[in-house]
Design a protein around this motif. Structure first.
Motif, PDB file in Angstrom:
ATOM      1  N   LEU A  68       8.207   1.219  -5.072  1.00  0.00           N
ATOM      2  CA  LEU A  68       7.520   1.045  -3.797  1.00  0.00           C
ATOM      3  C   LEU A  68       7.881   2.194  -2.852  1.00  0.00           C
ATOM      4  N   ILE A  69       7.108   2.314  -1.794  1.00  0.00           N
ATOM      5  CA  ILE A  69       7.457   3.195  -0.670  1.00  0.00           C
ATOM      6  C   ILE A  69       7.308   2.347   0.585  1.00  0.00           C
ATOM      7  N   VAL A  70       8.405   2.067   1.242  1.00  0.00           N
ATOM      8  CA  VAL A  70       8.404   1.278   2.466  1.00  0.00           C
ATOM      9  C   VAL A  70       8.747   2.203   3.628  1.00  0.00           C
ATOM     10  N   ASN A  93      -2.869  -1.112   7.454  1.00  0.00           N
ATOM     11  CA  ASN A  93      -3.677  -1.657   6.360  1.00  0.00           C
ATOM     12  C   ASN A  93      -2.811  -2.131   5.197  1.00  0.00           C
ATOM     13  N   ALA A  94      -1.591  -1.605   5.107  1.00  0.00           N
ATOM     14  CA  ALA A  94      -0.654  -2.045   4.074  1.00  0.00           C
ATOM     15  C   ALA A  94       0.035  -3.325   4.529  1.00  0.00           C
ATOM     16  N   HIS A 105       7.911  -2.740   8.875  1.00  0.00           N
ATOM     17  CA  HIS A 105       8.018  -2.321   7.480  1.00  0.00           C
ATOM     18  C   HIS A 105       6.599  -2.240   6.911  1.00  0.00           C
ATOM     19  N   HIS A 106       6.129  -1.037   6.597  1.00  0.00           N
ATOM     20  CA  HIS A 106       4.823  -0.847   5.960  1.00  0.00           C
ATOM     21  C   HIS A 106       5.073  -0.619   4.464  1.00  0.00           C
ATOM     22  N   GLU A 161       1.740  -3.160  -8.522  1.00  0.00           N
ATOM     23  CA  GLU A 161       0.737  -2.212  -9.000  1.00  0.00           C
ATOM     24  C   GLU A 161      -0.591  -2.339  -8.276  1.00  0.00           C
ATOM     25  N   GLU A 162      -0.806  -3.421  -7.522  1.00  0.00           N
ATOM     26  CA  GLU A 162      -2.065  -3.600  -6.814  1.00  0.00           C
ATOM     27  C   GLU A 162      -1.975  -3.222  -5.340  1.00  0.00           C
ATOM     28  N   LEU A 163      -0.795  -2.836  -4.903  1.00  0.00           N
ATOM     29  CA  LEU A 163      -0.659  -2.378  -3.517  1.00  0.00           C
ATOM     30  C   LEU A 163      -1.327  -1.009  -3.367  1.00  0.00           C
TER      31      LEU A 163
END
Length: 794
Positions: A68-70, A93-94, A105-106, A161-163
């Motif tokens: 992930l990338i937060v 949007n995330a 936190h995005h 995987e769907e983010l």
């Protein structure tokens, strides 16, 4: 304080796991992992998650961010993208959560085939990245009384995987950070340390902020961060920033909670690497010492006794002059090598020179100055004080019985039990006490006590060991002598030890010389021995060192490895054995006497004992005997500790108030009844003083006063002088008797002065010696006789 319902936390953790996000528990109200390996333990296994939250229903939820990338935007007023509404909307949007501080936190997924690492304030000031090797705390967790929550219409409802991926402009920033890190690593491997170490103008603030963020995430305090930044600023920044600017960076970064992003396996016997704080090795030595002492607070095997750090050891050999039971527990000063090992179990030490890759601290070994600084600090407020050790349940000052194994907070005693006794009744009556006394005294029914008072002293000795931590003053020495050898003196004493400890007590020879006895006492104080037997005493018993320790609970001496004097607590109960002991007067006043009298020529050949193998019998009945001993003590405390004896026992008031009275209330004679017999038969020093006072009156009939030098000069003239008068001969005999000098050989002036000081103002036959206050001090003390009830000359 807001607390989420435990069911909500478990439900949320399960929901995150259902869609493929590994979770693990953090401490309630905090961000610190509960599990041993932190984020490495993260799991989507529902059984594991149910077990975690079953054990810790209030635990916060953490999500591992690998893949992930937060984007972690700190605070509600962060100025990043303030004027770019389009980019703000792309972030929103995330899936987005609101943190307790009002930050955001995005959450995005990393593009396929690309990995990113954690960073602090590299995207923008106070904008961090959580990616591979990191984690975030997720809703509905609570920190500082405030809840993490999802932005309205948002939530982590999709598998990783769907983010969505980060927008292209954000990926460019992240790729640039990764490229800079790669170039820095390449430069580091290619050499050129001097050029690499310089931080040019334009990069100073960002570089120091990045360093500070890295140190803060690893748990370093604001003061430690500031010290490191100051050093880097002066050595590497060209030109250095203003000190106030550096301080602002440290203050700003320190507002964040520490997060350990580089977990490591647990160390044997210490804390996991994720839980060990980082301590900066810098010129601010006092900070490193303070932080190390705080870290050592987590060490369950480290204690303090007086001005030294100690550990608990088990005796595995018999070196030295004190014979201890193999396997028994003693205390020992922590050596520097052991302290160094303990430090690395409970802290990690970082060089002031931070690596270019800020996620990789430069770890170092604890320095010698740090180890020595901790060892010799002298005060360790967060390290538990150790009053002593116990093998069996014992009486507390409040009258309760400590039976739970481990460190007792109320007394500072470590109970390492080797026997379990049944619970004592809530109320103890006189019938139970009568049964208890009979059962205990049956153990010594084969001994020929001179009187019932001698039996009372033996019981008092037993109860003293069971309640030594219930009073703070000294305890008297228990002296056992007999008319013949083979009467069982040592066996009688070791019977007490085998009841209380399950094995023999430490044994030492009595050392007549005060200096050697002092060293022996220091060894006993260091080991924390609860009792010591001075066995087979021969000759006159008593010296200055022994007299001093018997009326004190603190022993002052030098110990190995230290040049200064240290004060050590000492609460050992002393025992002595011998035949027809001649005891010095000052020592006799500190003793209780047990006399055995066997009227047979060969006591060792006696038969017909109730307990032929006494110690074996005692060990077989030990729990029952311990139980009865504690019953006697509990009964006395429940009765309100009535004062049953009126006479005083100077220097042993607290012992007398508890033990002496408890014995009498239990129906036995006053243990102090044997003291008069001891004083009457063993006052050799008192006889010497009587001899001196009588001779002094004849030698100085006008009571003009005498200095030690005057006495030596007049009593030991040259060989050509005529025979001395009778008064001088009597005085010389008295001086030699007092000082122990050989007949006809003068003691030194210093020796005589010291011995006169030991009998100063001691009343005998209505007289006493004292220093003449009118005599000039620079001429040495002048001694005169005074009547005991007046200041006038005798």
């Amino acid at each position: 304080m807001i607390r989420p319902e435990p069911s909500n936390l478990l439900t949320a953790a399960m929901r995150y796991a259902d869609v493929g996000h590994p979770v693990f528990p953090c401490r309630s109200g905090a961000k610190k992992p509960i599990t041993e390996h932190g984020l490495l333990d993260a799991s989507t296994d529902k059984a594991q998650i149910a077990e975690w939250w079953g054990q810790h229903p209030d635990a916060n939820i953490a999500i591992r961010t690998d893949g992930l990338i937060v984007i972690d935007v700190d605070g509600p007023d962060n100025s990043w993208l303030l004027d770019d509404v389009d980019k703000q909307q792309e972030l929103a949007n995330a899936p987005t959560s609101i943190t307790p501080r009002g930050g955001r936190h995005h959450i995005f997924r990393a593009p396929n085939g690309r990995t990113y690492r954690n960073s602090a304030s590299k995207v923008a000031p106070h904008v961090d990245v959580r990616a591979d090797g990191g984690y975030i705390v997720a809703p509905p967790s609570v920190v500082d009384g405030k809840t993490y929550r999802w932005l309205e219409g948002s939530g982590l409802d999709w598998p990783p995987e769907e983010l969505t991926e980060p927008p292209s402009w954000l990926l460019e920033i992240l790729d640039g950070i990764a490229a800079n890190r790669g170039r820095a690593s390449e430069a580091q491997s290619g050499g050129g340390a001097d050029d690499r170490s310089l931080i040019p103008e334009g990069n100073r603030n960002a570089t120091l902020t990045s360093m500070a963020g890295s140190m803060r995430r690893r748990g370093m305090s604001e003061s430690a961060i500031l010290a490191a930044l100051h050093q880097t600023n002066q050595e590497q920044c060209q030109p250095p920033l203003d000190d106030r600017e550096v301080q602002k960076i440290a203050e700003s970064v320190s507002r964040y909670e520490p997060v350990y992003t580089k977990p490591a396996p647990a160390t044997s016997g210490g804390l996991p690497a994720t839980d060990r704080p980082y301590i900066l090795i810098s010129t601010e030595e006092y900070l490193a010492i303070d932080q190390t002492i705080e870290a050592l607070r987590a060490d369950p095997g480290l204690y303090r006794r007086g001005p030294v750090l100690v550990r608990v050891l088990r005796v595995d050999s018999q070196p030295g002059k004190i014979k201890r039971h193999q396997g028994s527990c003693i205390t020992g000063i922590v050596p520097s090598a052991n302290l160094r090992e303990r430090m690395t179990k409970y802290a990690q030490f970082q060089s002031a020179k931070v690596a270019t890759d800020s996620d990789k601290p430069v770890l170092v070994h604890p320095t010698k100055w740090l180890v020595e600084g901790v060892l010799h600090r002298g005060e360790w407020p967060n390290i538990r004080p150790l009053r002593g050790l116990a093998d069996t349940p014992f009486l507390r000052p409040d009258g309760t019985i400590c039976q739970e194994a481990g460190y007792d907070q109320d007394t500072g005693v470590l109970l390492v039990p080797n026997a379990q006794i049944p619970p004592l009744p809530d109320e103890v009556g006189s019938t139970e006490v009568e049964i208890a006394v009979q059962a205990i005294m049956h153990a010594v029914c084969d001994f020929r006590f001179q009187s019932e008072a001698d039996q009372a002293v033996w019981l008092a000795a037993l109860l003293t060991l069971l309640s030594r931590y219930a009073f703070h003053g000294p305890a008297p020495l228990f002296l056992v002598d007999a008319n013949v050898r083979g009467a069982g003196k040592g066996l009688l004493v070791q019977t007490i030890a085998n009841i209380v400890f399950g094995h023999d007590m430490p044994v030492s020879s009595y050392i007549k010389g005060g200096e050697e006895m002092r060293k022996q006492i220091t060894s006993i104080a260091l080991a924390g021995d609860r009792c010591v037997l001075l066995d087979n005493i021969v000759g006159t018993f008593g010296n200055d060192a022994l007299d001093r320790v018997l009326t004190s609970t603190v022993w002052k001496d030098r110990v190995l490895g230290r040049s200064e004097l240290v004060e050590l607590p000492i609460e050992a109960v002393w025992f002595g054995t011998g035949n027809n002991i001649a005891i010095a007067a000052d020592t006799a006043r500190r003793c209780l006497h047990i006399r055995l009298e066997v009227m047979t020529e060969r006591p060792e050949e006696r038969v017909g004992f109730a307990h032929p193998e006494l110690l074996e019998w005692v060990r077989g009945n030990r729990t029952r005997l311990l139980y009865h001993g504690l019953v006697i003590l509990k009964y006395y405390c429940q009765a309100g500790r009535p004062r049953s004896v009126q006479s005083a026992f100077g220097s042993f008031e607290e012992w007398s108030a508890l033990i002496r009275n408890a014995v009498v209330v239990a129906g036995l004679p006053d243990p102090c009844d044997t003291r008069d017999r001891l004083l009457d038969t063993a006052d050799a020093a008192g006889d010497a003083l009587s001899q001196l006072l009588a001779a002094w009156q004849e030698f100085d009939p006008t009571n003009s006063g005498l200095t030690a030098s005057d006495i030596i000069t007049r009593l030991y003239p040259s060989t050509n002088t005529p025979p001395q008068p009778e008064a001088a001969v009597s005085m010389r005999n008295a001086i030699e008797n007092l000082t122990g000098a050989s007949a006809g050989h003068p003691p030194t002036t210093q020796m005589l002065g010291k011995r006169l000081s030991t009998v100063r103002m001691r009343v005998k036959d209505g007289l006493m010696l004292d220093v003449d206050p009118t005599w000039p001090k620079n001429k040495g003390a002048r001694w005169k006789l005074y009547a005991a009830n007046t200041d006038s000359h005798a």
